[in-house]
Design a protein around this motif. Structure first.
Motif, PDB file in Angstrom:
ATOM      1  N   GLN A  33       0.758  -1.156  -0.630  1.00 43.60           N
ATOM      2  CA  GLN A  33      -0.242   0.123  -0.180  1.00 43.60           C
ATOM      3  C   GLN A  33       0.824   1.218  -0.198  1.00 43.60           C
ATOM      4  OE1 GLN A  33      -3.386  -0.192   3.058  1.00 43.60           O
ATOM      5  NE2 GLN A  33      -3.878  -2.643   2.808  1.00 43.60           N
ATOM      6  N   ASP A  34       0.718   2.830  -0.617  1.00 50.22           N
ATOM      7  CA  ASP A  34       1.081   3.360  -0.532  1.00 50.22           C
ATOM      8  C   ASP A  34       1.087   4.480   0.549  1.00 50.22           C
ATOM      9  OD1 ASP A  34       1.495   2.975  -3.577  1.00 50.22           O
ATOM     10  OD2 ASP A  34      -0.127   3.644  -4.110  1.00 50.22           O
ATOM     11  N   ASN A  35       0.139   4.575   1.113  1.00 49.23           N
ATOM     12  CA  ASN A  35       0.064   5.760   2.662  1.00 49.23           C
ATOM     13  C   ASN A  35       0.867   5.057   3.740  1.00 49.23           C
ATOM     14  OD1 ASN A  35      -1.610   3.287   2.831  1.00 49.23           O
ATOM     15  ND2 ASN A  35      -2.818   4.247   4.262  1.00 49.23           N
ATOM     16  N   VAL A  36       2.386   4.727   3.306  1.00 52.91           N
ATOM     17  CA  VAL A  36       3.205   5.062   3.768  1.00 52.91           C
ATOM     18  C   VAL A  36       4.336   5.395   3.861  1.00 52.91           C
ATOM     19  CG1 VAL A  36       4.835   3.588   5.299  1.00 52.91           C
ATOM     20  CG2 VAL A  36       2.779   2.728   4.766  1.00 52.91           C
ATOM     21  N   ALA A  37       4.940   6.310   4.700  1.00 54.72           N
ATOM     22  CA  ALA A  37       6.446   7.007   4.170  1.00 54.72           C
ATOM     23  C   ALA A  37       7.464   6.392   3.889  1.00 54.72           C
ATOM     24  CB  ALA A  37       7.123   7.903   5.412  1.00 54.72           C
ATOM     25  N   PRO A  38       7.626   6.897   2.683  1.00 52.68           N
ATOM     26  CA  PRO A  38       8.937   6.611   2.473  1.00 52.68           C
ATOM     27  C   PRO A  38      10.438   5.468   3.435  1.00 52.68           C
ATOM     28  CG  PRO A  38       8.924   8.790   0.924  1.00 52.68           C
ATOM     29  CD  PRO A  38       8.188   8.418   2.236  1.00 52.68           C
ATOM     30  N   ARG A  39      10.987   6.118   4.266  1.00 52.40           N
ATOM     31  CA  ARG A  39      11.479   5.857   5.287  1.00 52.40           C
ATOM     32  C   ARG A  39      11.151   4.646   6.298  1.00 52.40           C
ATOM     33  NH1 ARG A  39      16.736   3.834   6.425  1.00 52.40           N
ATOM     34  NH2 ARG A  39      16.923   4.189   8.845  1.00 52.40           N
ATOM     35  N   THR A  40      10.169   5.304   6.453  1.00 53.59           N
ATOM     36  CA  THR A  40       9.207   3.464   7.153  1.00 53.59           C
ATOM     37  C   THR A  40       8.971   2.285   6.822  1.00 53.59           C
ATOM     38  OG1 THR A  40       7.237   5.382   8.351  1.00 53.59           O
ATOM     39  CG2 THR A  40       6.648   3.030   7.994  1.00 53.59           C
ATOM     40  N   ARG A  41       8.666   2.787   4.935  1.00 56.31           N
ATOM     41  CA  ARG A  41       8.571   1.625   4.317  1.00 56.31           C
ATOM     42  C   ARG A  41       9.896   0.653   3.708  1.00 56.31           C
ATOM     43  NH1 ARG A  41       5.389   0.245   0.381  1.00 56.31           N
ATOM     44  NH2 ARG A  41       4.295   2.129   0.395  1.00 56.31           N
ATOM     45  N   ASP A  96      21.730   7.787  -5.765  1.00 57.64           N
ATOM     46  CA  ASP A  96      21.401   6.767  -5.499  1.00 57.64           C
ATOM     47  C   ASP A  96      20.336   6.002  -5.591  1.00 57.64           C
ATOM     48  OD1 ASP A  96      21.876   5.048  -2.836  1.00 57.64           O
ATOM     49  OD2 ASP A  96      20.674   6.148  -1.726  1.00 57.64           O
ATOM     50  N   ALA A  97      20.255   5.829  -7.317  1.00 55.18           N
ATOM     51  CA  ALA A  97      18.532   4.921  -7.070  1.00 55.18           C
ATOM     52  C   ALA A  97      18.302   3.804  -6.806  1.00 55.18           C
ATOM     53  CB  ALA A  97      19.866   5.266  -8.648  1.00 55.18           C
ATOM     54  N   LEU A  98      19.369   2.778  -6.396  1.00 56.39           N
ATOM     55  CA  LEU A  98      19.180   1.732  -6.151  1.00 56.39           C
ATOM     56  C   LEU A  98      17.847   1.980  -4.366  1.00 56.39           C
ATOM     57  CD1 LEU A  98      21.741  -0.713  -6.564  1.00 56.39           C
ATOM     58  CD2 LEU A  98      19.854   0.216  -8.051  1.00 56.39           C
ATOM     59  N   ARG A  99      18.395   3.265  -3.941  1.00 60.65           N
ATOM     60  CA  ARG A  99      17.939   2.509  -3.016  1.00 60.65           C
ATOM     61  C   ARG A  99      15.725   3.183  -2.279  1.00 60.65           C
ATOM     62  NH1 ARG A  99      19.555   3.738   2.713  1.00 60.65           N
ATOM     63  NH2 ARG A  99      21.947   3.186   2.540  1.00 60.65           N
ATOM     64  N   GLY A 100      15.994   3.750  -3.891  1.00 64.26           N
ATOM     65  CA  GLY A 100      14.275   4.027  -4.191  1.00 64.26           C
ATOM     66  C   GLY A 100      13.614   3.302  -4.285  1.00 64.26           C
ATOM     67  N   LEU A 101      14.415   2.465  -5.459  1.00 62.14           N
ATOM     68  CA  LEU A 101      12.873   2.012  -6.358  1.00 62.14           C
ATOM     69  C   LEU A 101      12.228   1.081  -5.621  1.00 62.14           C
ATOM     70  CD1 LEU A 101      16.204  -0.371  -8.699  1.00 62.14           C
ATOM     71  CD2 LEU A 101      13.917   1.070  -9.091  1.00 62.14           C
ATOM     72  N   PRO A 102      12.182   0.047  -4.285  1.00 60.14           N
ATOM     73  CA  PRO A 102      11.326  -0.367  -4.021  1.00 60.14           C
ATOM     74  C   PRO A 102      10.136   0.017  -3.458  1.00 60.14           C
ATOM     75  CG  PRO A 102      13.209  -1.204  -2.954  1.00 60.14           C
ATOM     76  CD  PRO A 102      13.394   0.291  -3.562  1.00 60.14           C
ATOM     77  N   VAL A 125      12.448   0.788   6.524  1.00 59.60           N
ATOM     78  CA  VAL A 125      12.953  -0.004   7.410  1.00 59.60           C
ATOM     79  C   VAL A 125      11.766  -0.881   7.520  1.00 59.60           C
ATOM     80  CG1 VAL A 125      13.136   0.452  10.237  1.00 59.60           C
ATOM     81  CG2 VAL A 125      13.231   1.910   8.892  1.00 59.60           C
ATOM     82  N   VAL A 126      11.128  -1.261   7.702  1.00 60.51           N
ATOM     83  CA  VAL A 126      10.162  -1.913   7.229  1.00 60.51           C
ATOM     84  C   VAL A 126      10.753  -3.185   6.625  1.00 60.51           C
ATOM     85  CG1 VAL A 126       8.116  -3.181   6.932  1.00 60.51           C
ATOM     86  CG2 VAL A 126       7.420  -0.870   8.046  1.00 60.51           C
ATOM     87  N   LEU A 127      10.564  -2.671   4.870  1.00 58.88           N
ATOM     88  CA  LEU A 127      11.697  -3.825   4.128  1.00 58.88           C
ATOM     89  C   LEU A 127      12.841  -4.893   4.399  1.00 58.88           C
ATOM     90  CD1 LEU A 127      10.640  -1.862   0.753  1.00 58.88           C
ATOM     91  CD2 LEU A 127       9.401  -3.683   2.127  1.00 58.88           C
ATOM     92  N   GLU A 128      14.067  -3.277   5.390  1.00 58.21           N
ATOM     93  CA  GLU A 128      14.748  -4.457   5.819  1.00 58.21           C
ATOM     94  C   GLU A 128      14.964  -5.402   6.458  1.00 58.21           C
ATOM     95  OE1 GLU A 128      17.755  -0.681   6.186  1.00 58.21           O
ATOM     96  OE2 GLU A 128      17.862  -0.107   4.494  1.00 58.21           O
ATOM     97  N   ALA A 129      14.400  -4.885   7.521  1.00 53.30           N
ATOM     98  CA  ALA A 129      13.936  -6.238   8.889  1.00 53.30           C
ATOM     99  C   ALA A 129      13.126  -6.733   7.993  1.00 53.30           C
ATOM    100  CB  ALA A 129      12.699  -4.777   9.734  1.00 53.30           C
ATOM    101  N   ALA A 130      12.186  -6.768   7.538  1.00 53.65           N
ATOM    102  CA  ALA A 130      11.623  -7.683   6.505  1.00 53.65           C
ATOM    103  C   ALA A 130      12.379  -8.626   5.704  1.00 53.65           C
ATOM    104  CB  ALA A 130      10.842  -8.312   5.300  1.00 53.65           C
ATOM    105  N   GLY A 131      13.523  -8.499   5.388  1.00 53.77           N
ATOM    106  CA  GLY A 131      14.743  -8.991   4.486  1.00 53.77           C
ATOM    107  C   GLY A 131      15.729  -9.918   5.821  1.00 53.77           C
ATOM    108  N   ARG A 132      15.769  -9.198   6.768  1.00 53.62           N
ATOM    109  CA  ARG A 132      16.829  -9.623   7.775  1.00 53.62           C
ATOM    110  C   ARG A 132      16.030 -10.888   7.834  1.00 53.62           C
ATOM    111  NH1 ARG A 132      17.646  -4.509   9.289  1.00 53.62           N
ATOM    112  NH2 ARG A 132      16.160  -4.917  10.987  1.00 53.62           N
TER     113      ARG A 132
END
Length: 336
Positions: A28-36, A100-106, A38-45
């Motif tokens: 879903q889109d209604n999430v701040a980019p930085r929050t997104r 820093d193109a890769l960081r914002g891709l997801p 943090v969540v995706l990095e934690a999910a990957g770990r």
């Protein structure tokens, strides 16, 4: 196979609410980019790969000038993508290296995945992108890619070994190697191929006959070739990291009154159009550049369809192309 983490585990890891984590993992889109992020990095770990929203748009990143090398790869990607009803969003040019193109891709809206050509980013950045659940394929990796990241390249070691074996068969033993940038994976592979062929005939590597360049250009090839040819005991042959550097070597030989291949053999790598525009035409190694682009799209679509891959790292065969810039080694008599 890692166990998939639960939404609750990701929430505990990040300190965010279950609702927020759920919105991110459900795309879903209604999430701040930085929050997104943090969540995706934690999910990957934690081993959870969130499903990425399917989109017909591929982000193709080639942070270099679209020359006859990179241009062929990008063109074949675009053509192969069109047959799969996929659209290409191109990010190209050397200025793209400073973004820093890769960081914002997801979190990028409307983009379904990416094909990254010779990415300059470190492997850790690719791992973070992988852990976010964002599908991507690397073409011609600049550094060793992690084992579970899809990548396609040419058989650089095999091609370089075939080229040096050709020179060895012609009697060359003192061969100057003009290698590419030290931190490129392909430099290591091609250099290892050259040295393996020399070792086959008992010739050990000599650092005085090797030069590394910061960029694989005509000018750097010209400069490195000049240094090797001005030695008291110059090589009987030169191999360039690519065709452009071999063209620079041809110029250095001409400036010294050396005839190619009568006095000196010169060879390149890639088989771009330039290799056939020289006099004499260059002996080289043909890379399957168009096929690399097509294979990248094939790997990409399989990632989207979540197919199992028998091999995530694909090497495509190269081919030795013998032309008139190489000939028998000159037998030099004693001086004086």
């Amino acid at each position: 196979m890692r166990q998939r983490a639960t939404v609750r585990q990701v929430a505990e890891e990040t300190g965010l609410s279950i609702a927020t984590v759920s919105r991110v993992l459900n795309g879903q889109d209604n999430v701040a980019p930085r929050t997104r992020e943090v969540v995706l990095e934690a999910a990957g770990r934690l081993g959870r790969r969130p499903p990425h929203r399917r989109s017909p748009v591929i982000y193709v990143r080639c942070p270099y000038v679209l020359s006859d090398y990179f241009g062929l790869i990008v063109s074949s990607i675009a053509e192969a993508a069109a047959t799969q009803r996929l659209e290409v969003l191109l990010n190209a040019g050397e200025s793209a290296q400073r973004t820093d193109a890769l960081r914002g891709l997801p979190a990028r809206s409307g983009v379904g995945g990416a094909i990254l050509i010779l990415p300059p980013e470190p492997a850790d950045d690719l791992v973070r992108l992988r852990d976010s659940g964002f599908p991507f394929v690397v073409v011609d990796p600049r550094t060793t890619p992690p084992r579970d990241i899809a990548a396609v390249s040419a058989a650089h070691f095999t091609g370089a070994r075939a080229l040096m074996s050709h020179l060895v068969t012609l009697g060359h033993r003192r061969v100057g190697i003009i290698a590419g940038p030290r931190d490129w994976l392909v430099t290591d592979a091609r250099t290892a191929g050259h040295l393996a062929a020399l070792a086959d005939v008992g010739v050990l590597p000599t650092p005085d006959l090797m030069r590394h360049v910061p960029e694989p250009t005509v000018d750097h090839g010209h400069r490195a070739a000049g240094e090797l040819l001005d030695r008291p005991d110059p090589p009987t042959a030169l191999v360039g990291f690519n065709d452009k550097m071999a063209v620079g070597a041809l110029r250095a030989a001409a400036e010294r009154g050396l005839r190619v291949p009568d006095d000196l053999s010169i060879a390149g790598f890639d088989d771009i159009d330039l290799s056939r525009a020289t006099h004499p035409q260059l002996t080289t190694v043909r890379q399957p550049l168009a096929e690399m682009g097509r294979m990248a799209v094939t790997l990409y679509t399989r990632l989207l369809d979540q197919h199992e891959h028998e091999a995530l790292h694909v090497e495509l065969a190269t081919e030795l192309i013998v032309r008139s810039s190489t000939g028998p080694a000159v037998v030099r008599g004693p001086v004086g």
